[in-house]
Design a protein around this motif. Structure first.
Motif, PDB file in Angstrom:
ATOM      1  N   GLU A 125       0.824  -1.208   0.000  1.00  0.00           N
ATOM      2  CA  GLU A 125       0.000   0.000   0.000  1.00  0.00           C
ATOM      3  C   GLU A 125       0.860   1.259   0.000  1.00  0.00           C
ATOM      4  O   GLU A 125       0.544   2.227  -0.687  1.00  0.00           O
ATOM      5  CB  GLU A 125      -0.938   0.013   1.202  1.00  0.00           C
TER       6      GLU A 125
ATOM      7  N   CYS B 114       0.589   3.877  -2.969  1.00  0.00           N
ATOM      8  CA  CYS B 114       0.145   5.233  -2.631  1.00  0.00           C
ATOM      9  C   CYS B 114       1.221   6.271  -2.936  1.00  0.00           C
ATOM     10  O   CYS B 114       0.899   7.410  -3.290  1.00  0.00           O
ATOM     11  CB  CYS B 114      -0.284   5.301  -1.168  1.00  0.00           C
TER      12      CYS B 114
ATOM     13  N   LEU C 278       0.840   6.798  -6.551  1.00  0.00           N
ATOM     14  CA  LEU C 278      -0.371   7.594  -6.748  1.00  0.00           C
ATOM     15  C   LEU C 278      -0.101   9.065  -6.443  1.00  0.00           C
ATOM     16  O   LEU C 278      -0.501   9.952  -7.207  1.00  0.00           O
ATOM     17  CB  LEU C 278      -1.507   7.069  -5.867  1.00  0.00           C
TER      18      LEU C 278
ATOM     19  N   TYR D  34      -8.331  10.977  -6.868  1.00  0.00           N
ATOM     20  CA  TYR D  34      -7.769  10.285  -5.713  1.00  0.00           C
ATOM     21  C   TYR D  34      -8.739   9.215  -5.202  1.00  0.00           C
ATOM     22  O   TYR D  34      -8.318   8.106  -4.874  1.00  0.00           O
ATOM     23  CB  TYR D  34      -7.435  11.275  -4.596  1.00  0.00           C
TER      24      TYR D  34
ATOM     25  N   ALA E 172      -7.460   5.489  -5.057  1.00  0.00           N
ATOM     26  CA  ALA E 172      -7.303   4.905  -3.725  1.00  0.00           C
ATOM     27  C   ALA E 172      -8.305   3.776  -3.511  1.00  0.00           C
ATOM     28  O   ALA E 172      -7.982   2.759  -2.885  1.00  0.00           O
ATOM     29  CB  ALA E 172      -7.479   5.980  -2.650  1.00  0.00           C
TER      30      ALA E 172
ATOM     31  N   GLU F  57      -6.960   0.841  -5.450  1.00  0.00           N
ATOM     32  CA  GLU F  57      -5.796   0.281  -4.737  1.00  0.00           C
ATOM     33  C   GLU F  57      -6.252  -0.579  -3.566  1.00  0.00           C
ATOM     34  O   GLU F  57      -5.803  -1.708  -3.390  1.00  0.00           O
ATOM     35  CB  GLU F  57      -4.904   1.433  -4.263  1.00  0.00           C
ATOM     36  N   ARG F  58      -7.136  -0.051  -2.767  1.00  0.00           N
ATOM     37  CA  ARG F  58      -7.597  -0.779  -1.590  1.00  0.00           C
ATOM     38  C   ARG F  58      -8.374  -2.035  -1.981  1.00  0.00           C
ATOM     39  O   ARG F  58      -8.254  -3.085  -1.355  1.00  0.00           O
ATOM     40  CB  ARG F  58      -8.466   0.142  -0.731  1.00  0.00           C
TER      41      ARG F  58
END
Length: 96
Positions: free
Chosen positions: A14, A18, A21, A42, A46, A49-50
């Motif tokens: 992560e 991030c 990102l 974002y 995000a 990603e999560r």
């Protein structure tokens, strides 16, 4: 009592994702115009990603084989996509 269950170092993953990102958003901050559009990008990134990281975790599955964090991530992605479609990309607000 600790167990011997093997797991992925997802916080490290992560952090790396991030950081990438952040770099992407920072580098493109002048190109992303419109109040709130950067935040919407974002939310989408995000959330994605999560959502993907959660497949590596051993959290309990709640609905459709997805964890609570994945369901929340879907909501973040949907809010972000809605915001990107609702906020004009030319930087002008639609309000009078």
């Amino acid at each position: 009592m600790p167990d011997t269950t093997l797991c992925q170092p997802t916080p490290v993953y992560e952090f790396i994702i991030c950081t990438i990102l952040f770099y992407f958003l920072w580098k493109n901050r002048a190109k992303i115009v419109g109040t709130g559009r950067m935040f919407m990008w974002y939310l989408v990134a995000a959330g994605a990603e999560r959502f993907t990281i959660e497949f590596l975790r051993i959290n309990p599955r709640i609905l459709f084989g997805l964890s609570e964090a994945q369901l929340f991530s879907i909501v973040l992605i949907l809010f972000g996509v809605y915001g990107l479609t609702a906020i004009p990309p030319d930087g002008k607000n639609s309000a009078p």
